[in-house]
Write a protein that holds these residues in place. Structure first.
Motif, PDB file in Angstrom:
ATOM      1  N   ALA A  97       0.812  -1.223   0.000  1.00  0.00           N
ATOM      2  CA  ALA A  97       0.000   0.000   0.000  1.00  0.00           C
ATOM      3  C   ALA A  97       0.847   1.276   0.000  1.00  0.00           C
ATOM      4  CB  ALA A  97      -0.990  -0.018   1.157  1.00  0.00           C
ATOM      5  N   PRO A  98       1.868   1.397   0.851  1.00  0.00           N
ATOM      6  CA  PRO A  98       2.666   2.633   0.809  1.00  0.00           C
ATOM      7  C   PRO A  98       3.378   2.853  -0.533  1.00  0.00           C
ATOM      8  CG  PRO A  98       3.145   1.391   2.814  1.00  0.00           C
ATOM      9  CD  PRO A  98       2.298   0.516   1.944  1.00  0.00           C
ATOM     10  N   LEU A  99       3.843   1.783  -1.155  1.00  0.00           N
ATOM     11  CA  LEU A  99       4.499   1.919  -2.461  1.00  0.00           C
ATOM     12  C   LEU A  99       3.504   2.350  -3.533  1.00  0.00           C
ATOM     13  CD1 LEU A  99       7.080  -0.994  -2.898  1.00  0.00           C
ATOM     14  CD2 LEU A  99       7.510   1.435  -2.577  1.00  0.00           C
ATOM     15  N   LYS A 100       2.302   1.809  -3.482  1.00  0.00           N
ATOM     16  CA  LYS A 100       1.277   2.187  -4.456  1.00  0.00           C
ATOM     17  C   LYS A 100       0.931   3.668  -4.318  1.00  0.00           C
ATOM     18  CE  LYS A 100      -2.278  -0.564  -4.510  1.00  0.00           C
ATOM     19  NZ  LYS A 100      -3.303  -1.558  -4.137  1.00  0.00           N
ATOM     20  N   VAL A 101       0.743   4.124  -3.094  1.00  0.00           N
ATOM     21  CA  VAL A 101       0.417   5.539  -2.860  1.00  0.00           C
ATOM     22  C   VAL A 101       1.570   6.416  -3.329  1.00  0.00           C
ATOM     23  CG1 VAL A 101       0.000   7.276  -1.070  1.00  0.00           C
ATOM     24  CG2 VAL A 101      -1.209   5.086  -0.988  1.00  0.00           C
ATOM     25  N   SER A 123      -1.378   0.234 -12.505  1.00  0.00           N
ATOM     26  CA  SER A 123      -2.229   1.387 -12.275  1.00  0.00           C
ATOM     27  C   SER A 123      -2.727   1.913 -13.606  1.00  0.00           C
ATOM     28  CB  SER A 123      -1.446   2.476 -11.545  1.00  0.00           C
ATOM     29  OG  SER A 123      -2.233   3.629 -11.455  1.00  0.00           O
ATOM     30  N   ASP A 124      -4.025   2.138 -13.686  1.00  0.00           N
ATOM     31  CA  ASP A 124      -4.618   2.738 -14.874  1.00  0.00           C
ATOM     32  C   ASP A 124      -5.051   4.152 -14.520  1.00  0.00           C
ATOM     33  OD1 ASP A 124      -4.397   0.370 -16.354  1.00  0.00           O
ATOM     34  OD2 ASP A 124      -6.295  -0.368 -15.585  1.00  0.00           O
ATOM     35  N   ALA A 125      -4.486   5.128 -15.199  1.00  0.00           N
ATOM     36  CA  ALA A 125      -4.890   6.518 -14.978  1.00  0.00           C
ATOM     37  C   ALA A 125      -6.233   6.751 -15.671  1.00  0.00           C
ATOM     38  CB  ALA A 125      -3.830   7.466 -15.518  1.00  0.00           C
ATOM     39  N   ALA A 139       8.076  -0.218 -16.914  1.00  0.00           N
ATOM     40  CA  ALA A 139       7.945   1.015 -17.692  1.00  0.00           C
ATOM     41  C   ALA A 139       6.490   1.457 -17.828  1.00  0.00           C
ATOM     42  CB  ALA A 139       8.569   0.825 -19.074  1.00  0.00           C
ATOM     43  N   GLU A 140       5.565   0.505 -17.698  1.00  0.00           N
ATOM     44  CA  GLU A 140       4.139   0.808 -17.838  1.00  0.00           C
ATOM     45  C   GLU A 140       3.515   1.284 -16.528  1.00  0.00           C
ATOM     46  OE1 GLU A 140       5.338  -2.406 -18.540  1.00  0.00           O
ATOM     47  OE2 GLU A 140       5.811  -1.835 -20.581  1.00  0.00           O
ATOM     48  N   GLY A 141       4.334   1.494 -15.511  1.00  0.00           N
ATOM     49  CA  GLY A 141       3.798   1.958 -14.232  1.00  0.00           C
ATOM     50  C   GLY A 141       3.416   0.847 -13.289  1.00  0.00           C
ATOM     51  N   GLY A 142       3.888  -0.338 -13.543  1.00  0.00           N
ATOM     52  CA  GLY A 142       3.559  -1.476 -12.694  1.00  0.00           C
ATOM     53  C   GLY A 142       4.590  -1.713 -11.609  1.00  0.00           C
ATOM     54  N   ILE A 143       4.151  -2.412 -10.598  1.00  0.00           N
ATOM     55  CA  ILE A 143       5.044  -2.870  -9.542  1.00  0.00           C
ATOM     56  C   ILE A 143       5.045  -4.387  -9.635  1.00  0.00           C
ATOM     57  CG2 ILE A 143       5.509  -2.929  -7.067  1.00  0.00           C
ATOM     58  CD1 ILE A 143       3.800  -0.352  -6.815  1.00  0.00           C
ATOM     59  N   LEU A 144       6.179  -4.947 -10.025  1.00  0.00           N
ATOM     60  CA  LEU A 144       6.312  -6.388 -10.243  1.00  0.00           C
ATOM     61  C   LEU A 144       6.965  -7.012  -9.020  1.00  0.00           C
ATOM     62  CD1 LEU A 144       6.120  -8.900 -12.058  1.00  0.00           C
ATOM     63  CD2 LEU A 144       8.350  -8.244 -13.009  1.00  0.00           C
ATOM     64  N   LEU A 145       6.293  -7.988  -8.444  1.00  0.00           N
ATOM     65  CA  LEU A 145       6.786  -8.664  -7.253  1.00  0.00           C
ATOM     66  C   LEU A 145       7.119 -10.114  -7.562  1.00  0.00           C
ATOM     67  CD1 LEU A 145       3.962  -7.530  -4.808  1.00  0.00           C
ATOM     68  CD2 LEU A 145       6.110  -6.363  -5.260  1.00  0.00           C
ATOM     69  N   GLN A 146       8.302 -10.520  -7.176  1.00  0.00           N
ATOM     70  CA  GLN A 146       8.628 -11.944  -7.125  1.00  0.00           C
ATOM     71  C   GLN A 146       8.218 -12.350  -5.711  1.00  0.00           C
ATOM     72  OE1 GLN A 146      10.033 -14.071  -9.560  1.00  0.00           O
ATOM     73  NE2 GLN A 146       9.490 -15.633  -8.098  1.00  0.00           N
ATOM     74  N   LEU A 167       1.723   6.647  -7.138  1.00  0.00           N
ATOM     75  CA  LEU A 167       0.697   7.523  -7.703  1.00  0.00           C
ATOM     76  C   LEU A 167       1.013   8.990  -7.433  1.00  0.00           C
ATOM     77  CD1 LEU A 167      -2.566   5.533  -6.997  1.00  0.00           C
ATOM     78  CD2 LEU A 167      -1.178   5.605  -9.063  1.00  0.00           C
ATOM     79  N   GLU A 168       1.502   9.305  -6.229  1.00  0.00           N
ATOM     80  CA  GLU A 168       1.898  10.686  -5.936  1.00  0.00           C
ATOM     81  C   GLU A 168       3.041  11.119  -6.853  1.00  0.00           C
ATOM     82  OE1 GLU A 168       2.761  10.526  -1.747  1.00  0.00           O
ATOM     83  OE2 GLU A 168       0.661  10.858  -1.191  1.00  0.00           O
ATOM     84  N   HIS A 169       3.978  10.229  -7.090  1.00  0.00           N
ATOM     85  CA  HIS A 169       5.087  10.526  -8.002  1.00  0.00           C
ATOM     86  C   HIS A 169       4.554  10.806  -9.398  1.00  0.00           C
ATOM     87  CE1 HIS A 169       8.443   9.545 -10.731  1.00  0.00           C
ATOM     88  NE2 HIS A 169       9.209  10.019  -9.772  1.00  0.00           N
ATOM     89  N   TYR A 170       3.620   9.981  -9.858  1.00  0.00           N
ATOM     90  CA  TYR A 170       3.056  10.174 -11.195  1.00  0.00           C
ATOM     91  C   TYR A 170       2.311  11.509 -11.292  1.00  0.00           C
ATOM     92  CZ  TYR A 170       0.566   9.477 -15.526  1.00  0.00           C
ATOM     93  OH  TYR A 170       0.085   9.647 -16.794  1.00  0.00           O
ATOM     94  N   GLN A 171       1.534  11.839 -10.276  1.00  0.00           N
ATOM     95  CA  GLN A 171       0.766  13.079 -10.318  1.00  0.00           C
ATOM     96  C   GLN A 171       1.681  14.306 -10.291  1.00  0.00           C
ATOM     97  OE1 GLN A 171      -1.986  12.269  -7.080  1.00  0.00           O
ATOM     98  NE2 GLN A 171      -3.631  11.916  -8.542  1.00  0.00           N
ATOM     99  N   THR A 172       2.835  14.172  -9.681  1.00  0.00           N
ATOM    100  CA  THR A 172       3.786  15.278  -9.606  1.00  0.00           C
ATOM    101  C   THR A 172       4.616  15.406 -10.875  1.00  0.00           C
ATOM    102  OG1 THR A 172       3.945  14.982  -7.219  1.00  0.00           O
ATOM    103  CG2 THR A 172       5.695  16.236  -8.256  1.00  0.00           C
TER     104      THR A 172
END
Length: 132
Positions: free
Chosen positions: A31-35, A96-98, A74-81, A38-43
Motif C-alpha cells: 500500500a505505501p508503495l502504491k500511494v 495502475s490505470d490513470a 515502464a508501464e507503471g507497474g510494480i512487479l513482485l517476485q 501515484l503521488e510521483h506520477y501526479q507530480t
C-alpha cells in the motif's frame, strides 16, 4: 499410482485459503508503495522507475517470506517476485490505470498463482496470467 500421496479437496481448499490470506498481506504491505507511485506520477507525469524515486528502499518490503524482489515496470507497474510462502516462481504484477485526465487511478493485478488458489474468477483478488 501407488505410493504417491494425492491431495484431497480439503487440502486444496485449505491451501487456497492460506494463499488468499497471504495475498491480502502482500496488498497491505504494498500500500505505501502504491500511494507513493501515484503521488510521483501526479507530480512528474511519469511512473517511477525505481524505489529510490519514491523515498523507499525495496529491502524495507522484501522479507523473503511474502516478497522476495520488487521491480518497477515502464508501464507503471510494480512487479513482485513472491517469497517462500508461495509456490516457487510466483509473481504478482500491480498495474495502475490513470482515469479521468490522470486524476483518478484504479489498481488491478495479475498473478502467476494458479486460479484454483485464487477462487472463482468473479471473486478472485487478481487475474491469473501464465506469463507477463
Amino acid at each position: 499410482t501407488a505410493g504417491v500421496p494425492q491431495a484431497d479437496d480439503s487440502q486444496i481448499n485449505n491451501r487456497a485459503l492460506i494463499i488468499r490470506a497471504k495475498l491480502a498481506q502482500v496488498f497491505v504491505l504494498m500500500a505505501p508503495l502504491k500511494v507513493a507511485a501515484l503521488e510521483h506520477y501526479q507530480t512528474t507525469l511519469k511512473f517511477p522507475s525505481n524505489d529510490e524515486e519514491l523515498g523507499y528502499k525495496s529491502r524495507e518490503f522484501e522479507d523473503g517470506r511474502l516478497v522476495d524482489k520488487i521491480e518497477f515496470t515502464a508501464e507503471g507497474g510494480i512487479l513482485l517476485q513472491l517469497g517462500k510462502d508461495f509456490d516457487p516462481n510466483s509473481k504478482l504484477l500491480l498495474l495502475s490505470d490513470a482515469l479521468e485526465n490522470n486524476q483518478v487511478f484504479k489498481w488491478r493485478c495479475k498473478t502467476t498463482i494458479p486460479q484454483h488458489y485464487l477462487g472463482p474468477v468473479s471473486a478472485a483478488p487478481c487475474e491469473f496470467a501464465d506469463n507477463f
